[in-house]
Motif scaffolding. Structure first.
Motif, PDB file in Angstrom:
ATOM      1  N   ASN A 102       0.800  -1.225   0.000  1.00 44.21           N
ATOM      2  CA  ASN A 102       0.000   0.000   0.000  1.00 44.21           C
ATOM      3  C   ASN A 102       0.834   1.277   0.000  1.00 44.21           C
ATOM      4  OD1 ASN A 102       0.832  -0.586   2.653  1.00 44.21           O
ATOM      5  ND2 ASN A 102      -0.862   0.576   3.541  1.00 44.21           N
ATOM      6  N   THR A 103       2.161   1.188   0.161  1.00 46.35           N
ATOM      7  CA  THR A 103       2.990   2.390   0.037  1.00 46.35           C
ATOM      8  C   THR A 103       2.988   2.900  -1.402  1.00 46.35           C
ATOM      9  OG1 THR A 103       5.014   1.104  -0.370  1.00 46.35           O
ATOM     10  CG2 THR A 103       4.487   1.659   1.926  1.00 46.35           C
ATOM     11  N   GLY A 104       2.660   1.994  -2.353  1.00 49.49           N
ATOM     12  CA  GLY A 104       2.568   2.426  -3.738  1.00 49.49           C
ATOM     13  C   GLY A 104       1.428   3.386  -3.987  1.00 49.49           C
ATOM     14  N   ASP A 105       0.412   3.363  -3.115  1.00 48.67           N
ATOM     15  CA  ASP A 105      -0.728   4.274  -3.282  1.00 48.67           C
ATOM     16  C   ASP A 105      -0.329   5.733  -3.076  1.00 48.67           C
ATOM     17  OD1 ASP A 105      -2.243   2.012  -3.679  1.00 48.67           O
ATOM     18  OD2 ASP A 105      -2.956   1.911  -1.610  1.00 48.67           O
ATOM     19  N   VAL A 106       0.738   5.956  -2.294  1.00 50.00           N
ATOM     20  CA  VAL A 106       1.203   7.326  -2.030  1.00 50.00           C
ATOM     21  C   VAL A 106       2.546   7.590  -2.717  1.00 50.00           C
ATOM     22  CG1 VAL A 106      -0.045   7.543   0.135  1.00 50.00           C
ATOM     23  CG2 VAL A 106       2.250   6.568   0.154  1.00 50.00           C
ATOM     24  N   TYR A 107       2.934   6.682  -3.643  1.00 46.70           N
ATOM     25  CA  TYR A 107       4.172   6.848  -4.424  1.00 46.70           C
ATOM     26  C   TYR A 107       5.402   7.017  -3.534  1.00 46.70           C
ATOM     27  CZ  TYR A 107       0.570   7.830  -7.901  1.00 46.70           C
ATOM     28  OH  TYR A 107      -0.540   7.762  -8.698  1.00 46.70           O
ATOM     29  N   LEU A 108       5.454   6.259  -2.443  1.00 49.02           N
ATOM     30  CA  LEU A 108       6.560   6.413  -1.497  1.00 49.02           C
ATOM     31  C   LEU A 108       7.898   6.042  -2.110  1.00 49.02           C
ATOM     32  CD1 LEU A 108       7.614   7.030   1.328  1.00 49.02           C
ATOM     33  CD2 LEU A 108       7.078   4.660   1.972  1.00 49.02           C
ATOM     34  N   TYR A 109       7.945   4.907  -2.795  1.00 42.33           N
ATOM     35  CA  TYR A 109       9.212   4.447  -3.367  1.00 42.33           C
ATOM     36  C   TYR A 109       9.751   5.449  -4.387  1.00 42.33           C
ATOM     37  CZ  TYR A 109      12.628   1.337  -5.546  1.00 42.33           C
ATOM     38  OH  TYR A 109      13.797   0.781  -6.037  1.00 42.33           O
ATOM     39  N   GLN A 110       8.883   5.920  -5.280  1.00 44.43           N
ATOM     40  CA  GLN A 110       9.322   6.896  -6.278  1.00 44.43           C
ATOM     41  C   GLN A 110       9.761   8.203  -5.628  1.00 44.43           C
ATOM     42  OE1 GLN A 110       6.487   5.034  -6.322  1.00 44.43           O
ATOM     43  NE2 GLN A 110       5.579   5.007  -8.373  1.00 44.43           N
ATOM     44  N   THR A 111       9.056   8.597  -4.562  1.00 39.15           N
ATOM     45  CA  THR A 111       9.416   9.833  -3.864  1.00 39.15           C
ATOM     46  C   THR A 111      10.795   9.723  -3.227  1.00 39.15           C
ATOM     47  OG1 THR A 111       7.086  10.319  -3.383  1.00 39.15           O
ATOM     48  CG2 THR A 111       8.744  11.424  -2.024  1.00 39.15           C
ATOM     49  N   LEU A 112      11.084   8.559  -2.648  1.00 44.81           N
ATOM     50  CA  LEU A 112      12.397   8.339  -2.043  1.00 44.81           C
ATOM     51  C   LEU A 112      13.495   8.375  -3.101  1.00 44.81           C
ATOM     52  CD1 LEU A 112      11.508   5.503   0.491  1.00 44.81           C
ATOM     53  CD2 LEU A 112      12.130   7.857   1.054  1.00 44.81           C
ATOM     54  N   GLU A 113      13.268   7.700  -4.214  1.00 45.14           N
ATOM     55  CA  GLU A 113      14.276   7.691  -5.276  1.00 45.14           C
ATOM     56  C   GLU A 113      14.484   9.091  -5.850  1.00 45.14           C
ATOM     57  OE1 GLU A 113      16.320   5.491  -6.359  1.00 45.14           O
ATOM     58  OE2 GLU A 113      15.612   3.677  -5.374  1.00 45.14           O
ATOM     59  N   LEU A 114      13.395   9.818  -6.072  1.00 47.18           N
ATOM     60  CA  LEU A 114      13.499  11.184  -6.593  1.00 47.18           C
ATOM     61  C   LEU A 114      14.222  12.085  -5.602  1.00 47.18           C
ATOM     62  CD1 LEU A 114      12.838  13.354  -8.674  1.00 47.18           C
ATOM     63  CD2 LEU A 114      10.603  13.639  -7.578  1.00 47.18           C
ATOM     64  N   SER A 115      13.940  11.930  -4.316  1.00 46.69           N
ATOM     65  CA  SER A 115      14.617  12.725  -3.292  1.00 46.69           C
ATOM     66  C   SER A 115      16.111  12.441  -3.294  1.00 46.69           C
ATOM     67  CB  SER A 115      14.029  12.410  -1.909  1.00 46.69           C
ATOM     68  OG  SER A 115      12.661  12.754  -1.843  1.00 46.69           O
ATOM     69  N   GLY A 116      16.470  11.161  -3.460  1.00 44.49           N
ATOM     70  CA  GLY A 116      17.883  10.811  -3.526  1.00 44.49           C
ATOM     71  C   GLY A 116      18.574  11.473  -4.701  1.00 44.49           C
ATOM     72  N   VAL A 117      17.915  11.491  -5.853  1.00 39.14           N
ATOM     73  CA  VAL A 117      18.472  12.141  -7.044  1.00 39.14           C
ATOM     74  C   VAL A 117      18.660  13.636  -6.799  1.00 39.14           C
ATOM     75  CG1 VAL A 117      17.991  12.793  -9.438  1.00 39.14           C
ATOM     76  CG2 VAL A 117      17.595  10.442  -8.673  1.00 39.14           C
ATOM     77  N   LEU A 118      17.688  14.268  -6.157  1.00 38.04           N
ATOM     78  CA  LEU A 118      17.781  15.706  -5.887  1.00 38.04           C
ATOM     79  C   LEU A 118      18.911  16.012  -4.910  1.00 38.04           C
ATOM     80  CD1 LEU A 118      13.987  16.641  -5.637  1.00 38.04           C
ATOM     81  CD2 LEU A 118      15.554  17.061  -7.533  1.00 38.04           C
ATOM     82  N   PHE A 119      19.042  15.203  -3.864  1.00 38.73           N
ATOM     83  CA  PHE A 119      20.141  15.399  -2.910  1.00 38.73           C
ATOM     84  C   PHE A 119      21.491  15.246  -3.606  1.00 38.73           C
ATOM     85  CE2 PHE A 119      17.081  14.166   0.619  1.00 38.73           C
ATOM     86  CZ  PHE A 119      17.081  15.425   1.197  1.00 38.73           C
ATOM     87  N   LEU A 120      21.606  14.241  -4.466  1.00 36.58           N
ATOM     88  CA  LEU A 120      22.853  14.022  -5.190  1.00 36.58           C
ATOM     89  C   LEU A 120      23.150  15.188  -6.138  1.00 36.58           C
ATOM     90  CD1 LEU A 120      22.517  10.226  -6.007  1.00 36.58           C
ATOM     91  CD2 LEU A 120      24.362  11.266  -4.686  1.00 36.58           C
ATOM     92  N   THR A 121      22.127  15.684  -6.805  1.00 42.58           N
ATOM     93  CA  THR A 121      22.311  16.828  -7.703  1.00 42.58           C
ATOM     94  C   THR A 121      22.851  18.028  -6.952  1.00 42.58           C
ATOM     95  OG1 THR A 121      20.471  16.084  -9.107  1.00 42.58           O
ATOM     96  CG2 THR A 121      21.142  18.386  -9.304  1.00 42.58           C
ATOM     97  N   PHE A 122      22.247  18.313  -5.802  1.00 44.14           N
ATOM     98  CA  PHE A 122      22.696  19.450  -4.996  1.00 44.14           C
ATOM     99  C   PHE A 122      24.136  19.256  -4.543  1.00 44.14           C
ATOM    100  CE2 PHE A 122      23.374  21.692  -1.021  1.00 44.14           C
ATOM    101  CZ  PHE A 122      22.850  22.946  -1.283  1.00 44.14           C
ATOM    102  N   LYS A 123      24.470  18.058  -4.082  1.00 42.69           N
ATOM    103  CA  LYS A 123      25.816  17.811  -3.575  1.00 42.69           C
ATOM    104  C   LYS A 123      26.854  17.895  -4.685  1.00 42.69           C
ATOM    105  CE  LYS A 123      28.505  17.022  -0.128  1.00 42.69           C
ATOM    106  NZ  LYS A 123      28.596  18.032   0.955  1.00 42.69           N
ATOM    107  N   LEU A 124      26.528  17.375  -5.861  1.00 44.44           N
ATOM    108  CA  LEU A 124      27.468  17.447  -6.975  1.00 44.44           C
ATOM    109  C   LEU A 124      27.712  18.886  -7.403  1.00 44.44           C
ATOM    110  CD1 LEU A 124      26.248  14.396  -9.082  1.00 44.44           C
ATOM    111  CD2 LEU A 124      28.563  14.723  -8.186  1.00 44.44           C
ATOM    112  N   LEU A 125      26.663  19.681  -7.454  1.00 43.70           N
ATOM    113  CA  LEU A 125      26.825  21.096  -7.788  1.00 43.70           C
ATOM    114  C   LEU A 125      27.666  21.804  -6.732  1.00 43.70           C
ATOM    115  CD1 LEU A 125      23.211  21.971  -9.019  1.00 43.70           C
ATOM    116  CD2 LEU A 125      25.284  21.806 -10.428  1.00 43.70           C
TER     117      LEU A 125
END
Length: 288
Positions: A102-125
């Protein structure tokens, strides 16, 4: 003494302490509300692994450590970034690589992966800007290692991909992300091995430990899945996928464990020398 250490940690690193608290609260909420499906009884472990890895990236961004990120391989961050973008892309095309609960109903997994990408983008910059201003590691910086890692992951992903989702490119992309994720810490470990006196920073120790926990969660999930479905996988011709996913998980754990060991050893060496955070890292120019 332990209570005093905890208070000192909260006072000195309030953002990191808040991250741990937020993560623990989130785990409790999911634990009490989780509803699994027979086909994805243990999928919550994959969500846990994604959450742990995202928290590790968040520590790099939010912890008040060195802005130049001494002791952190830029190649490792780029490898993580490419792997997580590829993995996130597989969740856009369908539900084949999304946890079946049921975590898929709130897109939890995708949100976590997207958050990781954003954190990495910020750190690389941030790293690129700071190291360019300080002229750290820009002259002899080589990208051959990253290219070799990506090429290796592409080939291994193609050889060991699953065809169970009937989407050739998505299956290949997902397996590519798994292999690149497993190889990502290789430049970091090599950098530490080449360092006469590895730089010791508490934020990096947290990153190493949380990344190891994420790797263990990911590998545990696939070992359990392989145990439950091994005969079916063999009968349906998923030999390469079965051996590939277990090999990638084992490689990821070994590199993460080595990474943690190197930093723990560096911490003990720094304390023994009485140098604390002044324990120096070798020149970033030595990174390949």
């Amino acid at each position: 003494a332990k209570m005093q250490q905890a208070r000192d940690f909260v006072n000195n690193r309030p953002r990191t302490a808040a991250l741990y608290g937020l993560f623990a609260a989130g785990c409790l909420v999911i634990y009490y509300t989780l509803k699994t499906k027979p086909t994805g009884e243990y999928d919550y472990v994959l969500t846990l692994a994604a959450g742990l890895q995202t928290m590790a990236f968040a520590v790099l961004v939010l912890d008040p450590g060195s802005q130049a990120a001494e002791g952190l391989s830029e190649k490792t961050l780029w490898a993580f970034f490419i792997a997580h973008v590829a993995r996130l892309s597989t969740t856009v095309w369908g539900e084949g690589y999304i946890p079946e609960d049921n975590t898929g109903d709130v897109y939890l997994y995708q949100t976590l992966e997207l958050s990781g990408v954003l954190f990495l983008t910020f750190k690389l910059l941030n790293i690129t800007t700071v190291r360019t201003m300080q002229d750290v590691g820009q002259g002899l910086d080589r990208w051959g290692t990253l290219g070799a890692m990506v090429a290796t992951a592409v080939v291994l992903g193609w050889l060991t991909q699953s065809t169970g989702h009937e989407d050739y490119f998505a299956d290949w992309s997902w397996m590519f992300s798994v292999w690149l994720d497993s190889l990502a810490l290789a430049p970091q470990v090599r950098l530490l091995c080449l360092s006469v006196s590895p730089f010791v920073d508490e934020s990096m120790l947290h990153f190493a430990g949380i990344t190891l926990a994420a790797s263990l969660a990911f590998s545990t999930f696939w070992l359990r899945t392989a145990k439950d479905h091994y005969e079916r996988w063999m009968s349906e011709g998923y030999h390469y996928f079965a051996y590939g996913i277990m090999s990638a998980g084992a490689l990821r754990v070994v590199l993460c464990a080595t990474y943690v060991y190197m930093y723990v050893r560096g911490t003990k060496g720094a304390k023994a020398a009485g140098k604390g955070r002044e324990y120096e890292l070798c020149a970033q120019d030595d990174e390949l």
